[in-house]
Design a protein around this motif. Structure first.
Motif, PDB file in Angstrom:
ATOM      1  N   ASN A  26      26.886  70.774 -45.064  1.00 43.34           N
ATOM      2  CA  ASN A  26      25.739  70.197 -45.766  1.00 43.34           C
ATOM      3  C   ASN A  26      26.109  69.717 -47.163  1.00 43.34           C
ATOM      4  OD1 ASN A  26      23.527  70.228 -43.961  1.00 43.34           O
ATOM      5  ND2 ASN A  26      23.321  72.438 -44.202  1.00 43.34           N
ATOM      6  N   VAL A  27      26.928  70.495 -47.861  1.00 44.59           N
ATOM      7  CA  VAL A  27      27.341  70.094 -49.212  1.00 44.59           C
ATOM      8  C   VAL A  27      28.158  68.809 -49.163  1.00 44.59           C
ATOM      9  CG1 VAL A  27      28.821  70.717 -51.166  1.00 44.59           C
ATOM     10  CG2 VAL A  27      27.238  72.394 -50.228  1.00 44.59           C
ATOM     11  N   ILE A  28      29.105  68.726 -48.232  1.00 46.20           N
ATOM     12  CA  ILE A  28      29.936  67.521 -48.111  1.00 46.20           C
ATOM     13  C   ILE A  28      29.064  66.308 -47.766  1.00 46.20           C
ATOM     14  CG2 ILE A  28      31.777  66.406 -46.812  1.00 46.20           C
ATOM     15  CD1 ILE A  28      32.978  69.210 -46.376  1.00 46.20           C
ATOM     16  N   LEU A  29      28.119  66.485 -46.861  1.00 44.65           N
ATOM     17  CA  LEU A  29      27.250  65.381 -46.463  1.00 44.65           C
ATOM     18  C   LEU A  29      26.380  64.909 -47.627  1.00 44.65           C
ATOM     19  CD1 LEU A  29      26.123  66.597 -42.934  1.00 44.65           C
ATOM     20  CD2 LEU A  29      27.635  64.663 -43.436  1.00 44.65           C
ATOM     21  N   ARG A  30      25.875  65.854 -48.424  1.00 47.29           N
ATOM     22  CA  ARG A  30      25.064  65.461 -49.580  1.00 47.29           C
ATOM     23  C   ARG A  30      25.884  64.647 -50.560  1.00 47.29           C
ATOM     24  NH1 ARG A  30      22.610  70.609 -49.068  1.00 47.29           N
ATOM     25  NH2 ARG A  30      24.031  71.514 -50.601  1.00 47.29           N
ATOM     26  N   ARG A  31      27.144  65.035 -50.749  1.00 45.77           N
ATOM     27  CA  ARG A  31      27.993  64.307 -51.696  1.00 45.77           C
ATOM     28  C   ARG A  31      28.402  62.939 -51.136  1.00 45.77           C
ATOM     29  NH1 ARG A  31      26.707  66.070 -56.428  1.00 45.77           N
ATOM     30  NH2 ARG A  31      26.908  68.328 -56.618  1.00 45.77           N
ATOM     31  N   ALA A  32      28.609  62.885 -49.836  1.00 37.38           N
ATOM     32  CA  ALA A  32      29.038  61.619 -49.236  1.00 37.38           C
ATOM     33  C   ALA A  32      27.899  60.611 -49.183  1.00 37.38           C
ATOM     34  CB  ALA A  32      29.578  61.866 -47.827  1.00 37.38           C
ATOM     35  N   ARG A  33      26.704  61.102 -48.868  1.00 38.56           N
ATOM     36  CA  ARG A  33      25.539  60.234 -48.764  1.00 38.56           C
ATOM     37  C   ARG A  33      24.340  60.949 -49.341  1.00 38.56           C
ATOM     38  NH1 ARG A  33      26.228  57.922 -42.578  1.00 38.56           N
ATOM     39  NH2 ARG A  33      28.242  56.898 -42.907  1.00 38.56           N
ATOM     40  N   PRO A  34      24.044  60.732 -50.614  1.00 39.94           N
ATOM     41  CA  PRO A  34      22.912  61.412 -51.236  1.00 39.94           C
ATOM     42  C   PRO A  34      21.616  61.147 -50.489  1.00 39.94           C
ATOM     43  CG  PRO A  34      24.250  60.313 -52.886  1.00 39.94           C
ATOM     44  CD  PRO A  34      24.750  59.871 -51.538  1.00 39.94           C
ATOM     45  N   ALA A  35      20.767  62.169 -50.437  1.00 41.12           N
ATOM     46  CA  ALA A  35      19.483  62.057 -49.742  1.00 41.12           C
ATOM     47  C   ALA A  35      18.604  61.002 -50.399  1.00 41.12           C
ATOM     48  CB  ALA A  35      18.768  63.419 -49.745  1.00 41.12           C
ATOM     49  N   GLY A  36      17.764  60.361 -49.586  1.00 38.53           N
ATOM     50  CA  GLY A  36      16.926  59.282 -50.076  1.00 38.53           C
ATOM     51  C   GLY A  36      16.027  59.622 -51.247  1.00 38.53           C
ATOM     52  N   PRO A  37      15.319  60.790 -51.254  1.00 36.05           N
ATOM     53  CA  PRO A  37      14.374  61.079 -52.332  1.00 36.05           C
ATOM     54  C   PRO A  37      15.031  61.259 -53.704  1.00 36.05           C
ATOM     55  CG  PRO A  37      13.933  62.426 -50.396  1.00 36.05           C
ATOM     56  CD  PRO A  37      15.250  61.768 -50.177  1.00 36.05           C
ATOM     57  N   GLU A  38      16.360  61.471 -53.761  1.00 30.66           N
ATOM     58  CA  GLU A  38      16.993  61.680 -55.045  1.00 30.66           C
ATOM     59  C   GLU A  38      16.949  60.391 -55.862  1.00 30.66           C
ATOM     60  OE1 GLU A  38      20.916  63.151 -54.691  1.00 30.66           O
ATOM     61  OE2 GLU A  38      20.322  65.000 -53.661  1.00 30.66           O
ATOM     62  N   PRO A  39      16.668  60.510 -57.188  1.00 26.83           N
ATOM     63  CA  PRO A  39      16.644  59.313 -58.022  1.00 26.83           C
ATOM     64  C   PRO A  39      18.015  58.651 -58.081  1.00 26.83           C
ATOM     65  CG  PRO A  39      16.612  61.313 -59.366  1.00 26.83           C
ATOM     66  CD  PRO A  39      16.416  61.732 -57.939  1.00 26.83           C
ATOM     67  N   VAL A  40      18.013  57.328 -58.143  1.00 26.01           N
ATOM     68  CA  VAL A  40      19.264  56.584 -58.215  1.00 26.01           C
ATOM     69  C   VAL A  40      19.867  56.755 -59.603  1.00 26.01           C
ATOM     70  CG1 VAL A  40      20.299  54.290 -58.143  1.00 26.01           C
ATOM     71  CG2 VAL A  40      18.506  54.917 -56.504  1.00 26.01           C
ATOM     72  N   ASP A  41      21.125  57.103 -59.651  1.00 25.90           N
ATOM     73  CA  ASP A  41      21.838  57.236 -60.908  1.00 25.90           C
ATOM     74  C   ASP A  41      22.371  55.857 -61.280  1.00 25.90           C
ATOM     75  OD1 ASP A  41      23.409  57.827 -63.073  1.00 25.90           O
ATOM     76  OD2 ASP A  41      24.412  59.555 -62.153  1.00 25.90           O
ATOM     77  N   ASP A  42      21.693  55.181 -62.219  1.00 28.98           N
ATOM     78  CA  ASP A  42      22.069  53.810 -62.544  1.00 28.98           C
ATOM     79  C   ASP A  42      23.000  53.730 -63.749  1.00 28.98           C
ATOM     80  OD1 ASP A  42      20.293  54.509 -64.494  1.00 28.98           O
ATOM     81  OD2 ASP A  42      18.882  52.867 -64.138  1.00 28.98           O
ATOM     82  N   ARG A  43      23.553  54.866 -64.143  1.00 27.77           N
ATOM     83  CA  ARG A  43      24.506  54.851 -65.254  1.00 27.77           C
ATOM     84  C   ARG A  43      25.843  54.274 -64.801  1.00 27.77           C
ATOM     85  NH1 ARG A  43      24.704  61.035 -66.739  1.00 27.77           N
ATOM     86  NH2 ARG A  43      24.561  61.115 -64.455  1.00 27.77           N
ATOM     87  N   GLN A  44      26.582  53.752 -65.769  1.00 27.19           N
ATOM     88  CA  GLN A  44      27.966  53.376 -65.522  1.00 27.19           C
ATOM     89  C   GLN A  44      28.825  54.121 -66.516  1.00 27.19           C
ATOM     90  OE1 GLN A  44      29.144  49.281 -64.761  1.00 27.19           O
ATOM     91  NE2 GLN A  44      30.870  49.489 -66.172  1.00 27.19           N
ATOM     92  N   PHE A  45      29.810  54.873 -65.996  1.00 29.87           N
ATOM     93  CA  PHE A  45      30.689  55.647 -66.854  1.00 29.87           C
ATOM     94  C   PHE A  45      31.957  54.847 -67.130  1.00 29.87           C
ATOM     95  CE2 PHE A  45      28.130  58.711 -64.526  1.00 29.87           C
ATOM     96  CZ  PHE A  45      27.725  59.589 -65.522  1.00 29.87           C
ATOM     97  N   THR A  46      32.338  54.802 -68.399  1.00 32.94           N
ATOM     98  CA  THR A  46      33.563  54.121 -68.788  1.00 32.94           C
ATOM     99  C   THR A  46      34.333  54.994 -69.764  1.00 32.94           C
ATOM    100  OG1 THR A  46      32.509  51.950 -68.569  1.00 32.94           O
ATOM    101  CG2 THR A  46      34.558  52.046 -69.820  1.00 32.94           C
ATOM    102  N   HIS A  47      35.634  55.139 -69.495  1.00 31.68           N
ATOM    103  CA  HIS A  47      36.505  55.905 -70.390  1.00 31.68           C
ATOM    104  C   HIS A  47      37.874  55.244 -70.363  1.00 31.68           C
ATOM    105  CE1 HIS A  47      37.962  59.400 -72.600  1.00 31.68           C
ATOM    106  NE2 HIS A  47      38.994  59.438 -71.777  1.00 31.68           N
ATOM    107  N   GLY A  48      38.267  54.639 -71.495  1.00 32.09           N
ATOM    108  CA  GLY A  48      39.483  53.844 -71.486  1.00 32.09           C
ATOM    109  C   GLY A  48      39.320  52.699 -70.498  1.00 32.09           C
ATOM    110  N   LYS A  49      40.245  52.574 -69.564  1.00 34.49           N
ATOM    111  CA  LYS A  49      40.176  51.526 -68.549  1.00 34.49           C
ATOM    112  C   LYS A  49      39.590  52.026 -67.232  1.00 34.49           C
ATOM    113  CE  LYS A  49      44.221  49.102 -70.431  1.00 34.49           C
ATOM    114  NZ  LYS A  49      45.600  48.620 -70.134  1.00 34.49           N
TER     115      LYS A  49
END
Length: 230
Positions: free
Chosen positions: A114-137
């Motif tokens: 279940n943990v692997i599946l949640r990480r591979a494909r987040p459940a629909g009700p979870e809010p979309v994380d629209d951040r973009q992370f940048t560090h160096g290149k």
């Protein structure tokens, strides 16, 4: 829709126990008894996750995973009758997401799936994380599950993506192993130190392959921190 899990193990009793536990948890299962049959089944219909026994005859689970990773990033949970470090390291470095040693608790196996599946494909009700992370290149975009270094794409498993996101969210922090794996497993299950090290080693190797040689630094006796990624 229920997740579809392929179970590959040469022991019919183990296959039956795993399939029963997964189906009781609301998943659909298919079972095969050898590595060649596993690859054929995946070719016909890609499952959401593969439970893969390392010690199968003729073509073992490590070879199956090696061939599978040439064409697919489907999550893999390894099984083994031996609690040997070399199996764990090889399995995770070949692209496995987690590792369970026989004899195992069916409840724990279902939890890890279940943990692997949640990480591979987040459940629909979870809010979309629209951040973009940048560090160096180095860049990472959770919404599209994409990452790259200096314009070159980076292919990561779900667990690796979550670990790297944890570092990018706290780029100046030193994270101990518990903090690293809390990023990937949400603190719900215990993960051995060697499993953590194998995931870190795999992430480093993938980043090095695209030119980032200082991605994750080891702070001896403490943990890990993000490098310059320049």
């Amino acid at each position: 829709m229920p997740h579809h899990i392929l179970v590959a193990d040469d022991d019919p009793h183990i296959r039956e126990v795993i399939c029963f536990a997964l189906e009781k948890a609301g998943m659909k299962t298919a079972a095969v008894s050898d590595g060649a049959a596993a690859l054929q089944a995946i070719e016909r219909h890609t499952p959401d996750l593969v439970v893969l026994d390392i010690g199968m005859p003729e073509m073992d689970g490590l070879e199956v995973c090696r061939r599978l990773r040439q064409r697919s990033d489907v999550p893999v949970l390894f099984l083994s009758a031996r609690d040997e470090e070399i199996d764990r390291i090889l399995g995770l470095e070949m692209g496995g997401d987690d590792y369970v040693t026989k004899p195992f608790s069916p409840r724990e196996l279902v939890a890890r799936v279940n943990v692997i599946l949640r990480r591979a494909r987040p459940a629909g009700p979870e809010p979309v994380d629209d951040r973009q992370f940048t560090h160096g290149k180095l860049t990472l975009v959770p919404a599209s599950h994409s990452a790259g270094f200096d314009g070159r794409p980076l292919t990561l498993t779900g667990i690796e993506f979550s670990i790297l996101k944890g570092f990018l969210a706290r780029p100046t922090h030193v994270l101990d192993r518990d903090a690293v794996m809390a990023s990937a497993y949400a603190g719900k299950i215990h993960v051995a130190d060697r499993t953590v090290d194998s995931h870190i080693r795999n992430i480093r190797a993938k980043l090095a392959a695209v030119g980032c040689l200082d991605a994750i630094e080891t702070v001896h006796g403490v943990g890990f921190r993000l490098g310059r990624c320049g």
